[in-house]
Design an enzyme around this catalytic site. Structure first.
Site, PDB file in Angstrom:
ATOM      1  N   GLY A 131       0.771  -1.228   0.000  1.00 43.61           N
ATOM      2  CA  GLY A 131       0.000   0.000   0.000  1.00 43.61           C
ATOM      3  C   GLY A 131       0.805   1.281   0.000  1.00 43.61           C
ATOM      4  O   GLY A 131       0.249   2.361   0.112  1.00 43.61           O
ATOM      5  N   MET A 166       2.722   4.272   1.391  1.00 45.74           N
ATOM      6  CA  MET A 166       2.748   4.904   2.715  1.00 45.74           C
ATOM      7  C   MET A 166       1.474   4.617   3.496  1.00 45.74           C
ATOM      8  O   MET A 166       1.405   4.893   4.692  1.00 45.74           O
ATOM      9  CB  MET A 166       2.961   6.418   2.576  1.00 45.74           C
ATOM     10  N   VAL A 222      -3.675  -1.022   3.597  1.00 46.63           N
ATOM     11  CA  VAL A 222      -4.834  -1.381   2.783  1.00 46.63           C
ATOM     12  C   VAL A 222      -5.499  -2.625   3.374  1.00 46.63           C
ATOM     13  O   VAL A 222      -4.829  -3.626   3.640  1.00 46.63           O
ATOM     14  CB  VAL A 222      -4.429  -1.633   1.320  1.00 46.63           C
ATOM     15  N   ASP A 241       3.093   6.355  -9.860  1.00 51.03           N
ATOM     16  CA  ASP A 241       3.489   5.022  -9.376  1.00 51.03           C
ATOM     17  C   ASP A 241       2.863   3.925 -10.234  1.00 51.03           C
ATOM     18  O   ASP A 241       2.389   2.924  -9.718  1.00 51.03           O
ATOM     19  CB  ASP A 241       3.071   4.849  -7.915  1.00 51.03           C
TER      20      ASP A 241
END
Length: 204
Positions: free
Chosen positions: A75, A77, A80, A188
């Site tokens: 996840g 930073m 999740v 990302d």
């Protein structure tokens, strides 16, 4: 060990380097290992929240709307979780900023991430469903996608025909083009952030 419960650890030390050890198993991202290549090791644990305390705090904040089931990896930073929407009886994904990162700029950055995600409506982008905040916790929910990420599919040895590869790339490119048009840069994009739902790709 000192300062906490025992952990099963294996350390690999380079000969002649008295200050350098690295762990190869036994620690999660939230644990901090301080070790010296001697006969004594000191484990430093997070000063505030253990995993169970954090999960309990999150569940209390989400109740009665959501029931946590399990935590996912990767996840960034944030952390999740898979949860059940108790009203609609469906699975959702909850992305939450952990308390140790919630101060200052990280909190505002995460809030901006939520606001940006809420603006994106595209067939190849996983949509945001809802968001919430309580004390130091801030989170948002997304649909749970029944399928593997592209990274997981490749890791288990799945093979894709050239036509399938072109289609996946086209769908991902369409999603990124739409996001760029909305003033959003993903920053990302990688196989782990491309989910496969049936024969279609979804960017998350």
């Amino acid at each position: 060990t000192a300062g906490g419960p025992e952990r099963d650890l294996r350390l690999e030390c380079r000969p002649g380097d008295a200050g350098s050890c690295r762990t190869t198993a036994g620690l999660t991202w939230s644990q901090n290992l301080a070790a010296r290549c001697t006969r004594r090791y000191t484990i430093l644990y997070p000063p505030a929240h253990t995993v169970s305390e954090f999960t309990a705090q999150l569940q209390a904040a989400l109740a009665p709307s959501y029931t946590l089931e399990r935590e996912l990896t990767g996840g960034g930073m944030s952390r999740v979780f898979v949860a059940t929407d108790t009203t609609l009886g469906r699975k959702v994904v909850i992305k939450v900023l952990p308390p140790e990162l919630a101060a200052g700029v990280n909190h505002e950055r995460f809030r901006r991430e939520i606001q940006v995600a809420a603006q994106l409506q595209h067939p190849h982008i996983v949509p945001l469903l809802s968001a919430g905040e309580q004390h130091t916790l801030i989170w948002y929910t997304m649909p749970y996608i029944h399928g593997l990420s592209l990274r997981e599919a490749l890791a288990r040895g799945d093979r894709f025909a050239v036509r399938e590869v072109v289609r996946i790339l086209h769908e991902v490119a369409e999603a990124l083009e739409y996001a760029h048009g909305m003033g959003v840069i993903h920053r990302d994009i990688k196989p782990g952030n491309v989910l496969m739902q049936g024969s279609h790709a979804l960017v998350t």
